[in-house]
Design a protein around this motif. Structure first.
Motif, PDB file in Angstrom:
ATOM      1  N   ASP A 655     -33.788  65.603 -32.130  1.00  0.00           N
ATOM      2  CA  ASP A 655     -33.418  66.731 -31.227  1.00  0.00           C
ATOM      3  C   ASP A 655     -32.607  65.892 -30.148  1.00  0.00           C
ATOM      4  OD1 ASP A 655     -33.235  69.239 -29.964  1.00  0.00           O
ATOM      5  OD2 ASP A 655     -34.990  68.403 -28.547  1.00  0.00           O
ATOM      6  N   PRO A 656     -32.894  64.663 -29.480  1.00  0.00           N
ATOM      7  CA  PRO A 656     -32.070  64.617 -28.397  1.00  0.00           C
ATOM      8  C   PRO A 656     -31.069  63.903 -28.667  1.00  0.00           C
ATOM      9  CG  PRO A 656     -33.584  62.784 -28.795  1.00  0.00           C
ATOM     10  CD  PRO A 656     -33.909  64.063 -29.782  1.00  0.00           C
ATOM     11  N   PRO A 657     -29.678  64.071 -27.702  1.00  0.00           N
ATOM     12  CA  PRO A 657     -28.391  63.568 -28.110  1.00  0.00           C
ATOM     13  C   PRO A 657     -28.529  61.880 -28.310  1.00  0.00           C
ATOM     14  CG  PRO A 657     -28.766  64.031 -25.770  1.00  0.00           C
ATOM     15  CD  PRO A 657     -29.824  64.601 -26.424  1.00  0.00           C
ATOM     16  N   LEU A 658     -27.477  61.484 -29.111  1.00  0.00           N
ATOM     17  CA  LEU A 658     -27.729  59.975 -29.451  1.00  0.00           C
ATOM     18  C   LEU A 658     -27.296  59.121 -28.407  1.00  0.00           C
ATOM     19  CD1 LEU A 658     -25.456  60.601 -32.862  1.00  0.00           C
ATOM     20  CD2 LEU A 658     -28.121  60.272 -32.655  1.00  0.00           C
ATOM     21  N   HIS A 659     -26.880  59.528 -27.367  1.00  0.00           N
ATOM     22  CA  HIS A 659     -26.527  58.686 -26.249  1.00  0.00           C
ATOM     23  C   HIS A 659     -27.811  58.008 -25.470  1.00  0.00           C
ATOM     24  CE1 HIS A 659     -27.511  61.603 -23.130  1.00  0.00           C
ATOM     25  NE2 HIS A 659     -27.664  60.551 -22.475  1.00  0.00           N
ATOM     26  N   GLU A 660     -29.079  58.788 -25.673  1.00  0.00           N
ATOM     27  CA  GLU A 660     -30.116  58.305 -25.418  1.00  0.00           C
ATOM     28  C   GLU A 660     -30.720  57.009 -26.189  1.00  0.00           C
ATOM     29  OE1 GLU A 660     -33.424  61.008 -25.003  1.00  0.00           O
ATOM     30  OE2 GLU A 660     -32.420  62.580 -23.979  1.00  0.00           O
ATOM     31  N   PHE A 661     -30.260  56.852 -27.374  1.00  0.00           N
ATOM     32  CA  PHE A 661     -30.618  55.683 -28.227  1.00  0.00           C
ATOM     33  C   PHE A 661     -29.856  54.269 -27.951  1.00  0.00           C
ATOM     34  CE2 PHE A 661     -31.963  59.592 -30.316  1.00  0.00           C
ATOM     35  CZ  PHE A 661     -33.230  59.500 -30.461  1.00  0.00           C
ATOM     36  N   VAL A 662     -28.603  54.425 -27.210  1.00  0.00           N
ATOM     37  CA  VAL A 662     -27.691  53.410 -27.004  1.00  0.00           C
ATOM     38  C   VAL A 662     -27.944  52.642 -25.753  1.00  0.00           C
ATOM     39  CG1 VAL A 662     -26.077  54.215 -28.651  1.00  0.00           C
ATOM     40  CG2 VAL A 662     -25.923  54.774 -26.028  1.00  0.00           C
ATOM     41  N   PRO A 663     -27.557  51.267 -25.797  1.00  0.00           N
ATOM     42  CA  PRO A 663     -27.962  50.504 -24.578  1.00  0.00           C
ATOM     43  C   PRO A 663     -26.734  50.839 -23.380  1.00  0.00           C
ATOM     44  CG  PRO A 663     -27.181  49.135 -26.089  1.00  0.00           C
ATOM     45  CD  PRO A 663     -27.085  50.280 -26.838  1.00  0.00           C
ATOM     46  N   HIS A 664     -27.182  50.858 -22.269  1.00  0.00           N
ATOM     47  CA  HIS A 664     -26.186  51.299 -21.039  1.00  0.00           C
ATOM     48  C   HIS A 664     -26.067  49.914 -20.172  1.00  0.00           C
ATOM     49  CE1 HIS A 664     -26.221  55.611 -22.116  1.00  0.00           C
ATOM     50  NE2 HIS A 664     -27.301  55.623 -22.603  1.00  0.00           N
ATOM     51  N   GLN A 665     -27.012  49.037 -20.359  1.00  0.00           N
ATOM     52  CA  GLN A 665     -26.934  47.668 -19.496  1.00  0.00           C
ATOM     53  C   GLN A 665     -25.886  46.905 -20.336  1.00  0.00           C
ATOM     54  OE1 GLN A 665     -28.011  47.565 -16.434  1.00  0.00           O
ATOM     55  NE2 GLN A 665     -28.884  49.799 -16.767  1.00  0.00           N
ATOM     56  N   LEU A 666     -25.051  46.148 -19.663  1.00  0.00           N
ATOM     57  CA  LEU A 666     -24.154  45.134 -20.158  1.00  0.00           C
ATOM     58  C   LEU A 666     -24.862  44.092 -20.959  1.00  0.00           C
ATOM     59  CD1 LEU A 666     -21.340  44.240 -20.660  1.00  0.00           C
ATOM     60  CD2 LEU A 666     -21.567  42.723 -18.671  1.00  0.00           C
ATOM     61  N   ALA A 667     -25.846  43.588 -20.516  1.00  0.00           N
ATOM     62  CA  ALA A 667     -26.475  42.697 -21.225  1.00  0.00           C
ATOM     63  C   ALA A 667     -27.089  42.893 -22.571  1.00  0.00           C
ATOM     64  CB  ALA A 667     -27.729  42.072 -20.274  1.00  0.00           C
ATOM     65  N   THR A 668     -27.697  44.294 -22.558  1.00  0.00           N
ATOM     66  CA  THR A 668     -28.183  44.609 -23.978  1.00  0.00           C
ATOM     67  C   THR A 668     -27.450  45.083 -24.978  1.00  0.00           C
ATOM     68  OG1 THR A 668     -28.437  46.930 -22.873  1.00  0.00           O
ATOM     69  CG2 THR A 668     -30.504  45.607 -23.067  1.00  0.00           C
ATOM     70  N   GLN A 669     -25.897  45.674 -24.409  1.00  0.00           N
ATOM     71  CA  GLN A 669     -24.910  45.943 -25.328  1.00  0.00           C
ATOM     72  C   GLN A 669     -24.252  44.485 -25.616  1.00  0.00           C
ATOM     73  OE1 GLN A 669     -22.045  48.005 -22.573  1.00  0.00           O
ATOM     74  NE2 GLN A 669     -23.043  49.711 -22.556  1.00  0.00           N
ATOM     75  N   LYS A 670     -24.242  43.624 -25.090  1.00  0.00           N
ATOM     76  CA  LYS A 670     -23.651  42.332 -25.549  1.00  0.00           C
ATOM     77  C   LYS A 670     -24.762  41.928 -26.709  1.00  0.00           C
ATOM     78  CE  LYS A 670     -21.578  40.382 -21.584  1.00  0.00           C
ATOM     79  NZ  LYS A 670     -21.606  38.975 -20.708  1.00  0.00           N
TER      80      LYS A 670
END
Length: 909
Positions: A655-670
């Motif tokens: 149900d929720p939008p996919l952006h809830e599953f992606v990392p928003h902090q730079l460290a976790t994005q790396k």
């Protein structure tokens, strides 16, 4: 409102075995006024008086003081004349004075939330007349100083200037005690009391710039209006909000002839219960004080003594005192005044049988004569509520339907929460002992002020004694500990009503508000230190004590059996894991109304595959990531199906939008970029691409499944394969696949086609099949209007009232806290629509959706799975609307089962 329309009765008299009202008039006379009238009618000795109705409170709020005085002046004067006639005294007469009390009285019990003034009619001349009439200087001057203190606080608003300060009148009292070297108010000499009167009046003049009022009628009108004002005081508003009581109810005002418990050693006052309010045990119990007025008992200024011999043995701190010594130091009323006790015991039996419920009574003994000041259905803990209902049923006092209707559904919640682990208790250090005022287990960090209770996630509010101003902090704290007060003190009564653990009257505690310390013998504890309270034993324990799940009583099981006997609407649960499903099944859930599959993706070993799927640039790569998630989802569904064997399980697709599953902090994005061997910028770009301005209305629900059909395929495969796997093991599964956020028929048709095609493919692969349903969550207003067309395709509807409320009101749940409390305070909204279903708006959409859906498919299964599925008034609405089931969190299941029965019973009355 017409000011000149004075034809209706606004003031109702009672006394001398007569009354204008009765117990069925609680909405008009308030609970206290209705019960005073009822007791007077059945011959219980009640001081005569009158009740000003709750309607006058509404008129006061609209018209103001002067207009309301004009409206009720004649009736009040006539009613005072009636009291004068019955008592043989005269209001304002200095030779033969009548004194009165002024008390509040809402239609429901709100202990300590509104104001009371005693001894009205006192002045410098009347006190001398009272001395002459009674030949008791101590009593007369004690009553005078009490009156000035109460009137100053309630009517003139003379409260402590800061939280570290004590009541300004109490400060004078404590100073005089120190000067005289005494501890109790009863040790004051006549001269001391006269000095207090002088000092109190001087304090009023300095604080207010006014002389203390001496005209009895000015005093009376001031007190009446102060009670009306207290209905909209901070503590009353908080209590109403906490319990969901409407602001427009208003309070009645009760004016009664004073009877005196402070006339000497042959007088006293007390509070008693026809059964134990903590445990439900059928034992008459309560507390009393000799030479005291009623407020002394509930205020906790003096720790009272027990009414019965049995009761006095419950005082844990007296356990080591020899029997004869105990009788001398702490005699029960039964031992000290046996004839008064027998009379009181007789009235408690009469009143319990008359009201057919446990009663909370207040009484006064004036020079050897007993008066009953109040009775009401007593507040009780959840455990006591269940036991009392079942005992009254077994005793033949009530029938099964009455037993169910007398239960407060939300109080069942108290029985389902942790208790102290016995093994941990054995290793704990008990530092002091108090009275077991309200059962339960509480552990938290010490706070000394109610407005700081939220400073820690878990706090214990530690006070010398609590007052109504402490209500919000008491509600926030995990437990309450007081140095003063007994089993009927403010702290004890309010805590039991809240289902909050409380230990009161721990006399060994030394509390210093300025230093913020708690001293017990050689131990000293500071704000922020951990302590634990055992509300069932009165033990105060050092540090943090481990807890465990409670064992439910046999009476609880009997109540649930009765509920299921009369309940019509079924109760399911919202469960996202096998653990939650098992808990709910244990509480009697008849299936699952909502499993949120997205919650399964946030665990550490799954989020990586989920993010890989989201970052995929092609369908092939996306399917590969989904292949990793498939076995994880399948295992979860197997566990849930097994826990709910034989019952329906509704599973909502992603149900929720996919952006809830992606990392928003730079460290976790790396970290993600390194794990997936992709450039950091690619991750950043994808996160930016998925970000939505208003995700509530964005790319989510069936919109995801229709743009990425492989997600729906994977989830369908996991559900159907899990059911087939369990079928091979002989476990009966009833899967229901729910498509979220449908707004058009074609949206639903597209998802249903994917689901049914995938299921058919699996059945061919496995050479086996299971029965399953496909339906939708109705959470968009348009869907309720299109329900007849959607129902032609769907097997079931489930109303998702969380989102339906958001979209109907146009409120975002994430932002509503900025204005909703103000809306409720101002009366723009009566209740939080996310907690209590808005029956006038959202509820009408539920009705429309149900009616239109069943117009196309008469046997359409319809339920509700939003947070409202566990809220009593919302469940009752669902029953009356004809829904098949409600679904709620596991710990709300017993509540919903009880409300299901109550709703069905009410339709037969």
């Amino acid at each position: 409102m017409e000011l000149l329309e004075n034809v209706k009765t606004r003031v109702y008299k009672f006394g001398n075995k007569k009354a204008d009202g009765n117990r069925d008039m609680k909405n008009l006379l308030g609970g206290k006024g209705a019960n005073l009238a009822e007791m007077s009618s059945i011959g219980v000795p009640v001081p005569p008086g009158f009740t000003i109705t709750t309607e006058v409170c509404a008129e006061y709020n609209e018209l103001g003081r002067d207009a309301v005085v004009e409206l009720i002046k004649n009736e009040v004067e006539a009613s005072i004349a009636n009291i004068e006639k019955l008592m043989g005294t005269e209001y304002g007469n200095k030779e033969n004075p009548l004194l009165v009390s002024v008390r509040s009285g809402a239609r429901v019990s709100m202990p300590g939330m509104m104001d009371t003034v005693l001894n009205l009619g006192m002045n410098d001349e009347v006190v001398l007349g009272l001395v002459k009439k009674t030949n008791n200087e101590q009593f007369a001057w004690d009553s005078y100083r009490r009156f000035i203190q109460m009137y100053g606080g309630v009517v003139l608003g003379m409260k402590p200037e800061s939280k570290e300060d004590i009541d300004p009148f109490e400060e004078i009292i404590e100073s005089l005690k120190d000067k005289r070297g005494i501890k109790l108010d009863t040790e004051f000499s006549v001269q001391d009391l006269q000095d207090l009167v002088y000092d109190f009046k001087d304090l009023v003049r300095k604080r207010t710039g006014l002389l203390f009022p001496t005209d009895p009628w000015e005093q009376l009108w001031g007190a009446i209006m102060a009670v009306f004002n207290s209905w909209n005081g901070d503590r009353a508003i908080y209590y109403r909000t906490m319990n969901g009581y409407p602001a427009d109810w208003g309070t009645a005002v009760n004016v009664q002839a004073m009877v005196y418990g402070n006339m000497g050693d042959n007088s006293g006052t007390g509070v008693c219960f026809t059964r134990d309010a903590g445990t439900g045990e059928n034992v008459f119990n309560g507390e009393y004080l000799i030479n005291a007025q009623g407020e002394d008992v509930v205020a906790g200024v003096r720790t009272p003594q027990q009414i019965t011999k049995l009761g006095s043995q419950r005082w844990a701190e007296l356990a080591q005192i020899e029997e004869e010594e105990r009788k001398e130091l702490y005699p029960s009323l039964e031992e000290l005044m046996p004839s008064i006790f027998e009379e009181l015991n007789g009235y408690q039996d009469i009143l319990e049988k008359h009201y057919r419920d446990m009663q909370d009574m207040e009484f006064t003994m004036q020079d050897g004569k007993l008066w009953i000041l109040q009775t009401r259905n007593g507040k009780r803990t959840g455990a006591a509520m269940v036991k009392i209902a079942m005992d009254l049923l077994k005793e033949g006092m009530i029938d099964e339907k009455e037993a169910l209707l007398m239960l407060e559904p939300n109080k069942l919640d108290e029985l389902l929460h942790p208790i102290f682990d016995p093994a941990a208790l054995k290793r704990s250090n008990v530092i002091a002992q108090g009275l077991p005022a309200s059962p339960g287990a509480a552990t938290g960090k010490i706070v000394f002020f109610a407005d700081e209770a939220a400073k820690y996630k878990s706090s214990i509010l530690v006070r010398i004694e609590t007052s109504p101003e402490d209500l919000e902090g008491m509600n926030i704290a995990k437990g309450i500990l007081t140095a003063r007060g007994g089993m009927t003190s403010h702290a004890a009564v309010v805590a039991r009503g809240m289902g909050k653990c409380c230990v009161s009257g721990a006399g060994a505690l030394k509390i210093n508000y300025k230093k913020r310390t708690l001293t017990v013998g050689e131990y000293e504890y500071h704000e922020g230190d951990w302590i634990s309270l055992n509300g069932s034993t009165g033990n105060i324990i050092e540090g943090k004590v481990a807890t465990m799940e409670p064992e439910l009583s046999g009476e609880f099981a009997q109540i649930m059996e009765l509920a299921d006997k009369y309940g019509v609407i079924k109760v399911r649960t919202n469960a996202d894991s096998p653990k939650d499903a098992k808990i709910a099944r244990g509480f009697g859930a008849r299936g699952i109304g909502l499993t949120r599959t997205e919650h399964m993706f946030f665990e550490v070993d799954r989020i990586k595959a989920m993010r890989e799927m989201i970052l995929a640039d092609t369908v092939k790569v996306r399917k590969q990531a989904l292949e990793e998630l498939l076995p994880m989802q399948r295992v979860d569904f197997e566990g849930i199906f097994e826990a709910m064997e034989g019952e329906a399980v509704t599973i909502r697709l992603l149900d929720p939008p996919l952006h809830e599953f992606v990392p928003h902090q730079l460290a976790t994005q790396k970290e993600l970029a390194e794990d997936l061997h992709v450039p950091l910028q690619a991750v950043k770009n994808k996160v930016a691409e998925l970000e939505e301005f208003n995700p509530m209305l964005g790319h989510r629900g069936c919109r995801l499944g229709n743009t990425y059909p492989e997600i729906t395929e994977m989830q369908t495969r996991a559900i159907i394969e899990a059911a087939l796997n369990l079928k091979e093991r002989g476990v009966i599964c009833k899967p229901e696949i729910m498509v979220p956020l449908v707004g058009t028929v074609k949206e639903y048709e597209a998802q249903e086609e994917i689901i049914r095609n995938t299921a058919s493919l699996i059945f061919e692969e496995r050479k086996d099949s299971v029965e399953y349903l496909v339906g939708t969550m109705i959470e968009i207003p348009r869907a309720t209007l299109m329900a007849d067309l959607i129902a032609e395709k769907a097997d079931f509807f489930s109303f998702g009232t969380n989102d339906l409320t958001q979209m109907t009101f146009g409120y975002s749940r994430d932002d509503v806290s900025k204005f909703l409390p103000i809306y409720i305070e101002k009366g723009i909204l009566k209740e939080d629509p996310f907690e209590v279903l808005d029956q006038e708006g959202v509820g009408q959409l539920v009705k429309i959706g149900t009616q239109r859906g069943r117009s196309s498919k008469p046997n359409l299964k319809v339920g509700i799975c939003g947070e409202h599925g566990g809220e009593p008034s919302s469940i009752e609405f669902c029953y009356n609307t004809g829904l098949d089931y409600v679904s709620c969190s596991p710990y709300r299941v017993p509540i919903a089962r009880l409300v299901s029965a109550q709703a069905a019973i009410k339709t037969t009355l």
